[in-house]
Design an enzyme around this catalytic site. Structure first.
Site, mmCIF file in Angstrom:
data_model
loop_
_atom_site.group_PDB
_atom_site.id
_atom_site.type_symbol
_atom_site.label_atom_id
_atom_site.label_comp_id
_atom_site.label_asym_id
_atom_site.label_seq_id
_atom_site.Cartn_x
_atom_site.Cartn_y
_atom_site.Cartn_z
ATOM 1 N N LYS A 133 -48.599 62.533 -7.213
ATOM 2 C CA LYS A 133 -48.029 61.863 -6.130
ATOM 3 C C LYS A 133 -49.122 61.582 -4.901
ATOM 4 O O LYS A 133 -49.050 60.718 -3.922
ATOM 5 C CB LYS A 133 -46.933 62.653 -5.534
ATOM 6 C CG LYS A 133 -45.707 62.753 -6.501
ATOM 7 C CD LYS A 133 -44.824 61.403 -6.658
ATOM 8 C CE LYS A 133 -43.486 61.308 -7.375
ATOM 9 N NZ LYS A 133 -43.091 60.096 -7.296
ATOM 10 N N SER A 178 -43.763 58.187 -3.336
ATOM 11 C CA SER A 178 -44.615 59.653 -3.612
ATOM 12 C C SER A 178 -43.583 60.842 -3.300
ATOM 13 O O SER A 178 -42.634 60.677 -3.683
ATOM 14 C CB SER A 178 -45.786 59.554 -2.385
ATOM 15 O OG SER A 178 -46.645 60.535 -2.598
ATOM 16 N N TYR A 224 -47.110 66.989 -11.269
ATOM 17 C CA TYR A 224 -46.526 66.449 -10.152
ATOM 18 C C TYR A 224 -47.124 66.135 -8.896
ATOM 19 O O TYR A 224 -47.203 64.974 -8.541
ATOM 20 C CB TYR A 224 -45.156 67.195 -10.170
ATOM 21 C CG TYR A 224 -44.113 66.281 -9.225
ATOM 22 C CD1 TYR A 224 -43.489 65.176 -9.674
ATOM 23 C CD2 TYR A 224 -43.951 66.645 -7.921
ATOM 24 C CE1 TYR A 224 -42.512 64.383 -8.993
ATOM 25 C CE2 TYR A 224 -42.997 65.909 -7.145
ATOM 26 C CZ TYR A 224 -42.417 64.927 -7.756
ATOM 27 O OH TYR A 224 -41.629 64.096 -6.914
HETATM 28 N N1 LIG Z 1 -35.277 64.264 -5.250
HETATM 29 C C1 LIG Z 1 -36.460 64.767 -4.748
HETATM 30 O O1 LIG Z 1 -36.169 65.998 -4.255
HETATM 31 C C2 LIG Z 1 -37.515 64.055 -4.406
HETATM 32 C C3 LIG Z 1 -38.536 64.860 -3.785
HETATM 33 C C4 LIG Z 1 -39.630 64.102 -3.567
HETATM 34 C C5 LIG Z 1 -40.107 62.742 -4.559
HETATM 35 N N2 LIG Z 1 -38.873 62.264 -5.140
HETATM 36 C C6 LIG Z 1 -39.131 61.035 -5.772
HETATM 37 O O2 LIG Z 1 -38.401 60.157 -5.728
HETATM 38 C C7 LIG Z 1 -38.168 59.305 -6.714
HETATM 39 C C8 LIG Z 1 -37.073 59.195 -7.331
HETATM 40 O O3 LIG Z 1 -36.437 60.120 -7.760
HETATM 41 P P1 LIG Z 1 -34.721 60.592 -7.588
HETATM 42 O O4 LIG Z 1 -34.681 61.713 -6.691
HETATM 43 O O5 LIG Z 1 -33.795 59.495 -7.214
HETATM 44 O O6 LIG Z 1 -34.296 61.136 -9.156
HETATM 45 P P2 LIG Z 1 -33.328 60.702 -9.925
HETATM 46 O O7 LIG Z 1 -33.809 61.348 -11.263
HETATM 47 O O8 LIG Z 1 -32.097 60.442 -9.729
HETATM 48 O O9 LIG Z 1 -34.105 58.901 -10.394
HETATM 49 C C9 LIG Z 1 -35.135 58.842 -10.886
HETATM 50 C C10 LIG Z 1 -34.937 57.784 -11.905
HETATM 51 O O10 LIG Z 1 -36.356 57.063 -12.692
HETATM 52 C C11 LIG Z 1 -35.893 56.965 -13.676
HETATM 53 N N3 LIG Z 1 -37.094 57.123 -14.577
HETATM 54 C C12 LIG Z 1 -37.863 58.040 -14.963
HETATM 55 N N4 LIG Z 1 -38.674 57.929 -15.795
HETATM 56 C C13 LIG Z 1 -38.909 56.255 -15.912
HETATM 57 C C14 LIG Z 1 -39.777 55.725 -16.674
HETATM 58 N N5 LIG Z 1 -40.716 55.905 -17.410
HETATM 59 N N6 LIG Z 1 -39.641 54.244 -16.108
HETATM 60 C C15 LIG Z 1 -38.568 53.651 -15.574
HETATM 61 N N7 LIG Z 1 -37.636 54.549 -14.901
HETATM 62 C C16 LIG Z 1 -37.768 56.061 -15.154
HETATM 63 C C17 LIG Z 1 -34.912 57.717 -14.317
HETATM 64 O O11 LIG Z 1 -34.153 57.430 -15.507
HETATM 65 C C18 LIG Z 1 -33.925 58.081 -12.986
HETATM 66 O O12 LIG Z 1 -32.972 56.976 -13.036
HETATM 67 C C19 LIG Z 1 -39.204 59.824 -7.928
HETATM 68 O O13 LIG Z 1 -40.227 59.112 -7.906
HETATM 69 C C20 LIG Z 1 -39.492 61.350 -7.459
HETATM 70 O O14 LIG Z 1 -40.454 62.035 -7.845
HETATM 71 C C21 LIG Z 1 -37.678 62.916 -5.410
#
Ligand SMILES: NC(=O)c1ccc[n+]([C@@H]2O[C@H](COP(=O)([O-])OP(=O)(O)OC[C@H]3O[C@@H](n4cnc5c(N)ncnc54)[C@H](O)[C@@H]3O)[C@@H](O)[C@H]2O)c1
Length: 245
Positions: free
Chosen positions: A158, A140, A154
């Site tokens: 979440k 989340s 968003y």
């Molecule tokens: N980075 C942050 O600051 C942060 C903060 C809170 C939550 N998150 C959550 O963490 C999770 C991972 O994000 P991250 O930070 O590693 O970013 P990231 O962009 O590096 O990784 C996200 C991955 O999800 C893949 N993706 C996107 N849409 C997709 C789909 N429809 N089907 C399959 N794969 C898909 C992308 O290709 C990418 O490889 C996400 O759910 C994001 O919302 C991230």
């Protein structure tokens, strides 16, 4: 963790990739990795080459129920079982509109990937996951506990992941399957940097408001995620683990 098989979505980048690397470092038997980004998956596989872990890759859009079902079915055929899953894939593709201006298709896409995507994965995974002993972690966000201006779609997606996680945890606890939500704060990955470039968030403002006054790294989140997947968290379910408050 030895002898176990895990499925990971969003494994081509950021937290999903770091989770795959951490699990391999701990000597897991198999990893079934998926992402919409095939090049990212290949990159993760090459980083995993030095480990003994058996790795399979599949291009899967988590919002597509048929693709998810086929991936999980094939994972069980190829690896023999699923002991755990990390549902990490997500997007933050809004354009910073206030709520009255949110484009309907942008709203639908956000919910389809971030919330329905987790549901599609859990439904398929729960039909096969080891009982007892199985474990699922859904990613989340801290925006799943407190709304974020100009990011209503968003944040709503979440919040939904937390409701889904808690509900399923209540159903599966007695069956010996644990399900938890992980809520990262600002982590230095592609999703954050792309959002920042669009003006959706700002590193200084967001990280300045955290207790440690800095961005986190994907590896730091992956270690908590892998703890929740592991038997070390044997009495932990239905929880929300925030990486900062
Ligand atoms: N980075 C942050 O600051 C942060 C903060 C809170 C939550 N998150 C959550 O963490 C999770 C991972 O994000 P991250 O930070 O590693 O970013 P990231 O962009 O590096 O990784 C996200 C991955 O999800 C893949 N993706 C996107 N849409 C997709 C789909 N429809 N089907 C399959 N794969 C898909 C992308 O290709 C990418 O490889 C996400 O759910 C994001 O919302 C991230």
């Amino acid at each position: 963790m030895q002898g176990k098989v895990f499925a990971i979505t969003g494994a081509g980048s950021g937290i999903g990739q770091a989770t795959a690397l951490r699990l391999a470092e701990l000597g897991v038997q198999g990893l079934a990795l998926s992402d919409v980004n095939q090049a990212g998956l290949e990159e993760t596989k090459s980083l995993l080459a030095k480990y003994q872990t058996r790795v399979t890759l599949k291009k899967v859009d988590v919002s597509n129920v048929e693709q998810v079902d086929a991936w999980i079915r094939e994972t069980v055929q190829e690896h023999g079982k699923i002991d755990g899953a990390a549902n990490v894939a997500g997007i933050a593709t809004g354009n910073g509109q206030i709520t009255e201006s949110i484009d309907q298709s942008a709203w639908d896409k956000m919910i389809a990937v971030n919330l329905t995507g987790v549901m599609n994965c859990m439904r398929a995974q729960l039909q096969h996951i080891s009982r007892p002993g199985g474990s699922i972690v859904n990613v989340s966000s801290t925006s799943g506990l407190r709304g974020l201006a100009n990011n209503a779609a968003y944040a709503s997606s979440k919040f939904g992941v937390i409701g889904l996680t808690e509900s399923a945890a209540a159903e599966y606890g007695k069956k010996g399957v644990r399900i938890n939500a992980l809520l990262p704060g600002p982590i230095d990955t592609k999703i954050f940097r792309e959002g920042e470039a669009k003006g959706l968030f700002n590193e200084e403002i967001i990280s300045g408001g955290t207790l440690m006054a800095r961005m986190g790294k994907a590896e730091e989140v992956a270690k908590v995620l892998v703890f929740l997947l592991s038997d070390d968290a044997s009495y932990v379910t239905g929880g929300e683990f925030s990486t900062f408050s």
